[in-house]
Design an enzyme around this catalytic site. Structure first.
Site, short mmCIF file in Angstrom:
data_model
loop_
_atom_site.label_atom_id
_atom_site.label_comp_id
_atom_site.label_asym_id
_atom_site.label_seq_id
_atom_site.Cartn_x
_atom_site.Cartn_y
_atom_site.Cartn_z
N LYS A 1 0.84 -1.22 0.00
CA LYS A 1 0.00 0.00 0.00
C LYS A 1 0.86 1.25 0.00
CE LYS A 1 -4.42 -1.13 0.14
NZ LYS A 1 -5.42 -0.61 -0.78
N LYS B 1 -12.92 -3.83 -10.95
CA LYS B 1 -13.64 -2.62 -11.33
C LYS B 1 -12.66 -1.49 -11.64
CE LYS B 1 -17.71 -1.73 -9.77
NZ LYS B 1 -18.90 -1.34 -9.05
N LYS C 1 -6.51 -9.89 -13.15
CA LYS C 1 -7.67 -10.33 -12.39
C LYS C 1 -8.83 -9.36 -12.64
CE LYS C 1 -8.57 -11.36 -7.55
NZ LYS C 1 -8.07 -11.30 -6.20
#
Ligand code: SF4
Length: 324
Positions: free
Chosen positions: A112, A195, A192
């Protein structure tokens, strides 16, 4: 007595085929065997969400998809994380028993930091503590996880164990229910389905929209002309056929290899398979949309039922910690 399952999902709005074939179908099945608590983790979303303008709509759409897919609010508890504020309280208490070194070595924290270097907030490093609070606040015994999430659950178990060692046996150490989630690639055939990447097919699309989306999918790059033989084993459309038209698989593979079927025809078959598999979902979704306030009522009821468990746990935790 059924064991209690807890699982959370970020409010990502309308769900796609990857979510459906992975998490959602599993959630529906688990209801037969367990008491299930399914949480829409809006506070977790804030660790990477800087614009919350669509948050409420995304919560609504996710809940609607879950309910239409067969998660039964009479059997399971479905609620929004922030609607039961005791989780924030437990998160703070657990923060005091969790060594910082445990959190700094979590691989997803490091990832992250790379993904959002401009927003390395305090919540990011504390994410596993809040996740532990989510699970143990409800004394869940079982958490469905994929293999990649096992280290997170192990950390949750360590935090619960440490609390129990310091203050007395309070929490069950949640066990992993190892679940093999099929890897569903997106329309690009590479990444993968996601959205964010825009390579997804939402399950709530109309039949016509589904056909349109499927038609944009990348297929075998070696099939440049209709008469070129194909290689179904490397084609993502073929992989999706495994889920939606399993009885026709051998025939499609053979017809692809001998160029008896074109990609447009093959995609049309797939879109028909998806639309037929999702027909009951679409009918239920339309019926639920027609009921004013249905989703809000389910989430309110879920928060109330989750809140009863949460309040009891917090009372016990405070007694253990001699805060009352
Ligand atoms: S015919 Fe079907 S399986 Fe073969 S390459 Fe085209 S889309 Fe893929």
């Amino acid at each position: 007595m059924k064991k209690r399952v807890f699982s959370g999902a970020r409010p990502t709005g309308r769900q796609h085929l990857g979510n459906y074939l992975g998490a959602i179908q599993n959630y529906v099945k688990l209801q037969d065997e367990y008491d299930c608590i399914y949480c829409i983790v809006d506070v977790h979303a804030l660790t990477s969400l800087e614009d919350t303008s669509e948050l409420q709509q995304n919560i609504y759409e996710l809940a609607l998809d879950w309910l239409a897919a067969g998660i039964d609010p009479h059997n399971s508890i479905i609620f929004v994380q922030s609607h039961v504020p005791e989780v924030m309280e437990l998160h703070t208490f657990l923060s005091m028993v969790t060594p910082l070194s445990w959190l700094l070595r979590v691989p997803t924290f490091k990832e992250k930091v790379k993904i959002q270097p401009h927003n390395v907030n305090y919540g990011l490093v504390g994410y596993p503590v809040l996740m532990t609070a989510d699970i143990i606040l409800y004394k869940a015994e079982v958490v469905p996880v994929g293999e990649d999430q096992l280290p997170h659950l192990e950390l949750a178990r360590e935090i619960a164990r440490r609390f129990n060692n310091l203050f007395g046996n309070t929490f069950p150490e949640p066990e992993a229910k190892l679940t093999s989630f099929p890897l569903i690639l997106g329309l690009d055939g590479k990444e993968k389905m996601s959205k964010q990447l825009g390579n997804d097919i939402e399950i709530a699309l109309s039949s016509e929209e589904t056909v349109e989306r499927v038609m944009t999918a990348v297929t075998d790059p070696a099939r440049r002309y209709r008469n070129d033989p194909g290689h179904p084993e490397i084609c993502n459309i073929y992989r999706l056929h495994q889920h939606f038209t399993p009885s026709q698989l051998d025939g499609i593979a053979e017809q692809c290899r001998t160029a008896k079927i074109g990609c447009v025809e093959c995609k049309t078959l797939l879109a028909q398979g998806i639309n037929s598999a999702l027909k009951p979902f679409h009918e239920r979704r339309a019926a639920l949309v027609a009921k004013p306030n249905y989703v809000t009522d389910v989430l309110t009821d879920g928060a109330q039922r989750a809140g009863v468990i949460a309040k009891e746990t917090i009372k016990e935790v405070k007694q253990r910690m001699r805060l009352i």
